[in-house]
Design a protein around this motif. Structure first.
Motif, PDB file in Angstrom:
ATOM      1  N   ASP A 270       0.994  -1.169   0.334  1.00 10.67           N
ATOM      2  CA  ASP A 270       0.014   0.010  -0.066  1.00 10.67           C
ATOM      3  C   ASP A 270       1.038   1.546   0.166  1.00 10.67           C
ATOM      4  OD1 ASP A 270      -2.030   1.858  -0.146  1.00 10.67           O
ATOM      5  OD2 ASP A 270      -2.718   1.620   1.823  1.00 10.67           O
ATOM      6  N   ASP A 273      -1.403   9.315  -1.804  1.00  6.55           N
ATOM      7  CA  ASP A 273      -0.866   9.586  -2.818  1.00  6.55           C
ATOM      8  C   ASP A 273      -0.186  10.533  -3.036  1.00  6.55           C
ATOM      9  OD1 ASP A 273      -3.667   8.808  -3.621  1.00  6.55           O
ATOM     10  OD2 ASP A 273      -4.813  10.731  -2.492  1.00  6.55           O
ATOM     11  N   LEU A 276       2.470   8.191  -4.595  1.00  3.50           N
ATOM     12  CA  LEU A 276       2.459   8.257  -6.353  1.00  3.50           C
ATOM     13  C   LEU A 276       2.570   9.111  -6.919  1.00  3.50           C
ATOM     14  CD1 LEU A 276      -1.046   6.213  -6.081  1.00  3.50           C
ATOM     15  CD2 LEU A 276       1.451   5.301  -6.656  1.00  3.50           C
ATOM     16  N   THR A 282       1.608   4.794 -11.262  1.00  2.00           N
ATOM     17  CA  THR A 282       0.759   4.136 -10.503  1.00  2.00           C
ATOM     18  C   THR A 282       0.340   3.214  -9.912  1.00  2.00           C
ATOM     19  OG1 THR A 282      -0.009   2.974 -12.212  1.00  2.00           O
ATOM     20  CG2 THR A 282       0.409   5.164 -13.298  1.00  2.00           C
ATOM     21  N   LYS A 283      -0.882   3.435  -9.005  1.00  2.00           N
ATOM     22  CA  LYS A 283      -0.911   2.131  -8.041  1.00  2.00           C
ATOM     23  C   LYS A 283      -0.588   0.814  -8.383  1.00  2.00           C
ATOM     24  CE  LYS A 283      -3.264   2.467  -3.977  1.00  2.00           C
ATOM     25  NZ  LYS A 283      -3.649   3.325  -2.799  1.00  2.00           N
ATOM     26  N   GLU A 284      -0.574   0.564  -9.622  1.00  2.00           N
ATOM     27  CA  GLU A 284      -0.983  -0.801 -10.401  1.00  2.00           C
ATOM     28  C   GLU A 284       0.740  -1.064 -10.918  1.00  2.00           C
ATOM     29  OE1 GLU A 284      -3.266   1.817 -11.269  1.00  2.00           O
ATOM     30  OE2 GLU A 284      -5.309   1.231 -10.265  1.00  2.00           O
ATOM     31  N   ILE A 287       1.817  -2.102  -6.639  1.00  2.00           N
ATOM     32  CA  ILE A 287       1.721  -2.564  -5.449  1.00  2.00           C
ATOM     33  C   ILE A 287       2.530  -4.039  -6.341  1.00  2.00           C
ATOM     34  CG2 ILE A 287      -0.039  -3.575  -4.260  1.00  2.00           C
ATOM     35  CD1 ILE A 287       0.580  -0.643  -3.939  1.00  2.00           C
TER      36      ILE A 287
END
Length: 845
Positions: A270, A273, A276, A282-284, A287
């Motif tokens: 996790d 913001d 990032l 991006t988060k994808e 992670i």
């Protein structure tokens, strides 16, 4: 078959109790995924609640159809149906309590719940001594419908991402309703698929009163489910209170820091913001990846080995790390990594809290470059931040060691006080009013504050104040996270002072001199306004060019080679240079070129400071010419009288011989002698003009008839050489003070020179105009022109551009115009023609 006694109220209570049990169970199962503790208790409670809910629906459903069946049921089989139903329910939810639920887990869970409904129904019927037989088709269809209902409900709650977006408070009640419908549907469909035999005749003495049975069942059911609901509510409140405090802390961290959470293998699970934003991933993309994704290569392997040895030992690690963002840019973060330990004291995950210090690092580098005397500049945030917690009134409740260290107050002296104890008086009241207005409305405040320590010393802190809000959205306490920026503010002030001093020097140079800055190759990178004014080029036309753009061609290549040799060795060069402006005019500059040297002593740029000396050079040239004229005048005074007397005798005797001579050939010789004597006499006349330059008597005359007379005299000669004469006069009367004969001599000389400059014919224009109380007379031909190197020598004694000239005509003409308080300007271009511009003062009324 006896008449059945159907009880709809009991059936409604059965459905309601099943609904309550389903909701309680789903609530507990969803809490398992967000809670780190009490997982076992929540699982057992949820399994028991769901299993009992399925059993109650079947048991009360059968009783609602015929209350007499209560007299025949067998308690061991009833307990067996409960145990089997609870066990199958537990098996269904074992795979649904993990962090990431798979589709296969949903399928197996739905299958086990279907089996629980079937087993409770079948065993329940046997427990009441009901003989049954099933219709295979209806039995299979019933099973599929029950299975699909369970599958849809579990898919919505545990697997679907679309339904779980945002705050889906409706999801658990809807899922519980679908499960209740599936259980009720299972009861009715299985009963429809069954062929039920006659129940055995019961002993009347063993049958309790119907109302007693009804209320007994209701009481036991409400007792069981009430206990489950109360337990679930208490657990939810306890977890919610813990989550509320955790959310406040996370909100403060999210507002002021970059946060990442990793598992015990170092893989990110996790990020917030700010994480990032600074990494540009991006988060994808991030992670599941390791921090090596952001490795900049700046730190050694030993650096990260020490980091991992520290956090794996369960200790907090703190330091500064240089990372690389997705676009390749580097950024610095002040990092604190906190390990979370399990019951055995071993880390199961890590939380890293970072602050972006990239600007601070850049500022350090810039200050090191500009101020070599400053060797090491450090910031108070190298180890940790300065933290204070206050209540809603601003009273200090807690401070950390760094706060005490920088303020020089002890913790006991600070607790119970407000921040006015540190007020330095630097900021106005409006500053703090805005601060309190911001945080009082629940918003984060950021800014720089100057405080006063206990010993009176001032220090600056970069401050972030985060309000913690209660359920009503009102702040109940504040966390202030500060960084010491005193050194940076001092350096900024020193830098401002230095820049001010440099700006003053630059202003003085810009106002007084012509300034240009070039790079090491001589390309212009900056010029001031004076440079643009004198060169007549715009700044855009000059930037990127070299000084060859201004080369006038006067100086030889060796001149500029010596210049570059001098400044290339790091030495200052001084000298005088003639340049050419954009409009072709020349100007002189007294030049000093200063090389700027790098650490290796090599020039990396040059600053040229110039002063306009054009007028001085013109004055020197005029003085030089006047010196020549004076010398010629002295020569004329000594020679003219000595030559004139012999010339007079020679002319007289030649004319006397001419009277008696009849031989044509001898007459021709005498004419030649007389012509040459006349030419010598003209030269003597020119000498006499130079010898007596002030012997000029000026009278007011109209210059237009004088020019017309000269053009009439030379019209025949011009026609012979195929030259057309034109006179363009703007006024019929132009009054000037002049010596008419001397002025005719000048016009004759200039016009004859123009005619002789056009051996192949052409046009000669004489134009007159009046501007600013000055008469301008331009004599322009279309002849061969005069080269630039010869043009500047015109008017010097004995210099001529003609093969048979003596070089005194133009000099005398210039002298005559000067005696009339005028000037002569000559413009010429080879093969295009020459223009003599005469400027004389006009006679005003």
């Amino acid at each position: 078959m006896e008449n059945l006694t159907f009880s709809p109220v009991l059936l409604i209570f059965a459905i309601a109790l099943t609904m309550m049990a389903s909701y309680t169970a789903l609530d507990m199962f969803t809490l398992i995924q967000s809670s780190k503790k009490n997982k076992g208790f929540l699982f057992i409670g949820g399994t028991f609640s769901m299993g009992i809910g399925i059993w109650v629906m079947n048991f009360l459903g059968l009783l609602s159809e015929d209350m007499n069946r209560f007299a025949t049921y067998q308690i061991p089989l009833t307990l067996l149906s409960m145990v089997i139903g609870i066990s199958l329910t537990g098996m269904a939810f074992v795979s649904l309590t993990v962090n990431k639920v798979k589709l296969s887990s949903i399928l197996f869970g739905s299958l086990f719940l279907t089996m629980a409904v079937f087993s409770i129904h079948i065993i329940g019927m046997y427990s009441m001594k009901i003989s049954i037989g099933f219709n295979p088709i209806i039995f299979i269809v019933s099973g599929l419908l029950i299975f699909c209902s369970f599958l849809f409900s579990l898919w919505m709650l545990f697997y679907s991402k679309n339904f779980n977006k945002g705050n889906s408070a409706w999801l658990k009640p809807v899922s519980a309703g679908i499960i209740t419908a599936a259980v009720a549907q299972g009861h009715f469909l299985l009963k429809r698929a069954s062929s039920i035999g006659e129940a055995p005749v019961a002993q009347k003495t063993l049958i309790p009163d119907d109302s007693f049975i009804f209320y007994l069942v209701l009481f036991v059911s409400f007792l069981i489910f009430g206990g489950l609901i109360i337990s679930s509510t208490l657990i939810s409140k306890k977890l919610a209170a813990a989550d509320s405090h955790l959310k406040d802390i996370l909100a403060a961290l999210d507002a002021s820091a970059i946060v990442g959470i990793t598992d015990n293998d170092g893989n990110l699970i996790d990020v917030n913001d700010k994480f990032l934003e600074i990494t540009k991933y991006t988060k994808e993309e991030i992670i599941g990846k390791n921090h090596r994704l952001m490795n900049s290569g700046y730190h050694s392997k030993e650096f990260f080995k020490d980091l991992w040895d520290t956090v794996q030992a369960g200790e907090i690690w703190h330091g500064e790390v240089c990372n690389k963002a997705k676009d390749g840019s580097l950024y610095w973060v002040d990092t604190t990594i906190v390990p979370f330990l399990d019951s055995k004291g071993k880390p199961y995950q890590y939380v890293s809290i970072r602050s972006d210090i990239t600007d601070r690092k850049k500022a350090e580098e810039e200050l090191l470059e500009r101020h070599k005397e400053i060797s090491d500049i450090t910031f108070a945030l190298n180890q940790s931040s300065i933290v204070a917690i206050t209540d809603s009134r601003g009273i200090i409740m807690s401070v950390n060691d760094k706060f005490c260290e920088i303020s020089n107050y002890s913790r006991e002296e600070l607790i119970g006080q407000d921040h006015r104890i540190l007020n330095s008086g630097t900021h106005p009241k409006e500053f703090f009013m805005d601060l309190w207005r911001t945080i009082g409305s629940g918003k984060v405040w950021k800014g720089e504050i100057c405080n006063r320590a206990k010993d009176g010393k001032l220090y600056w802190v970069d401050t972030t104040i985060v309000p913690f809000l209660n359920k009503k959205g009102k702040p109940y306490q504040y966390i202030a996270i500060r960084s010491d920026i005193t050194n940076r503010k001092t350096a900024e002030q020193n830098l401002k002072n230095s820049l001010k001093e440099i700006s003053d020097y630059k202003f003085a140079l810009d106002e007084s001199s012509i300034v240009a800055i070039t790079d090491a190759r001589g390309k212009i990178i900056s010029v001031n306004d004076n440079f643009c004014v004198i060169s007549k080029y715009s700044r855009e036309e000059l930037i990127g060019q070299d000084h060859n753009l201004l080369n006038s061609g006067l100086h030889p290549k060796e001149f500029f080679k010596d210049l570059w040799r001098t400044i290339g060795q790091g030495n200052v060069w001084k000298g005088e240079i003639r340049n050419r402006a954009k409009d072709g005019s020349f100007y002189w500059v007294d030049t000093t070129i200063v090389p700027f040297l790098d650490e290796k002593g090599r020039p990396y740029q040059y600053v040229a400071i110039r002063n306009d000396i054009t007028e001085r050079k013109k004055t020197e040239e005029m003085l030089h010419r006047q010196d020549k004229l004076a010398a010629v005048g002295q020569l004329a005074a000594g020679v003219a009288h000595e030559i004139r007397n012999p010339l007079t005798s020679m002319r007289g005797y030649a004319e006397f011989l001419q009277l008696d001579e009849r031989d044509p050939e001898r007459l021709e010789f005498l004419n030649i002698i007389l012509d040459e004597i006349e030419r010598v006499n003209g030269i003597v006349e020119d000498f006499m003009v130079l010898a007596k330059p002030k012997a000029v008597e000026l009278e007011e005359k109209n210059v237009v008839p004088v020019i017309s007379t000269v053009l009439s005299l030379l019209e025949f000669e011009a026609r012979k050489k195929n030259v057309k004469l034109f006179f363009d006069n703007s006024h019929d009367i132009i009054q000037i003070e002049c010596d008419e004969n001397r002025l005719k001599q000048v016009f004759l000389n200039f016009v004859k020179n123009g005619i002789e400059a056009m051996p192949n014919g052409g046009e000669l224009h004489v134009k007159t105009s009046i501007q600013d109380n000055q008469v301008q007379i331009a004599i322009q031909d279309t002849g061969v022109g005069i080269p630039e190197e010869k043009l500047k020598k015109l008017g010097e004694p004995f210099y001529t551009t003609k093969k048979n000239g003596n070089g005194l005509g133009l000099m005398v003409s210039f002298k005559i115009i000067e005696s009339h308080n005028g000037k002569v300007f000559v413009e010429s271009e080879p093969n295009k023609g020459t223009t003599f511009n005469i400027v004389l003062p006009a006679k005003t009324a």
